[in-house]
Design a protein around this motif. Sequence first.
Motif: not given
Length: 137
Positions: A84-97
């Motif tokens: 679901l592309f959820y992240v916890t507070p304080g982390t950075t999510a990267y998504r490659v398209i």
Amino acid sequence: MSGAVQRAVPRVKVPAVAIAALVLLVLAVLSLAPAVSTYLAQERAIADTKARIATQQADLKSLDAQRARWNDPAYVRAQAGSRLFYVTPGTTAYRVIHAKATAGPAPAATAQPDRTPWTQALVQSLVAAGTTTEPAR
């Protein structure tokens, strides 16, 4: 031919008890054949049922293990992050398209308008779509 010696062909006598025993044996085999056939069919059905039960028990163990994993909060967080592309507070999510697009040539600094009339572009597109052998993406 009175002087010729006639040879007697020996005759084999089969006792009536042997013939009666042979007839009884054949009748016994014929009467037991359907019962043996039924027995073998039932044994085959039992073996098939046991195999199906073993398969279902293996599936049940797999589902129990999966349920145990879903009861673990860390596994639920990991699945929420990946699915679901959820992240916890304080982390950075990267998504490659379109990862394949990054390997191609760099785009031009300025975009040039296409001077092809739209009707000609439509016909070219239809011809290309009708003659291509590549599967649709």
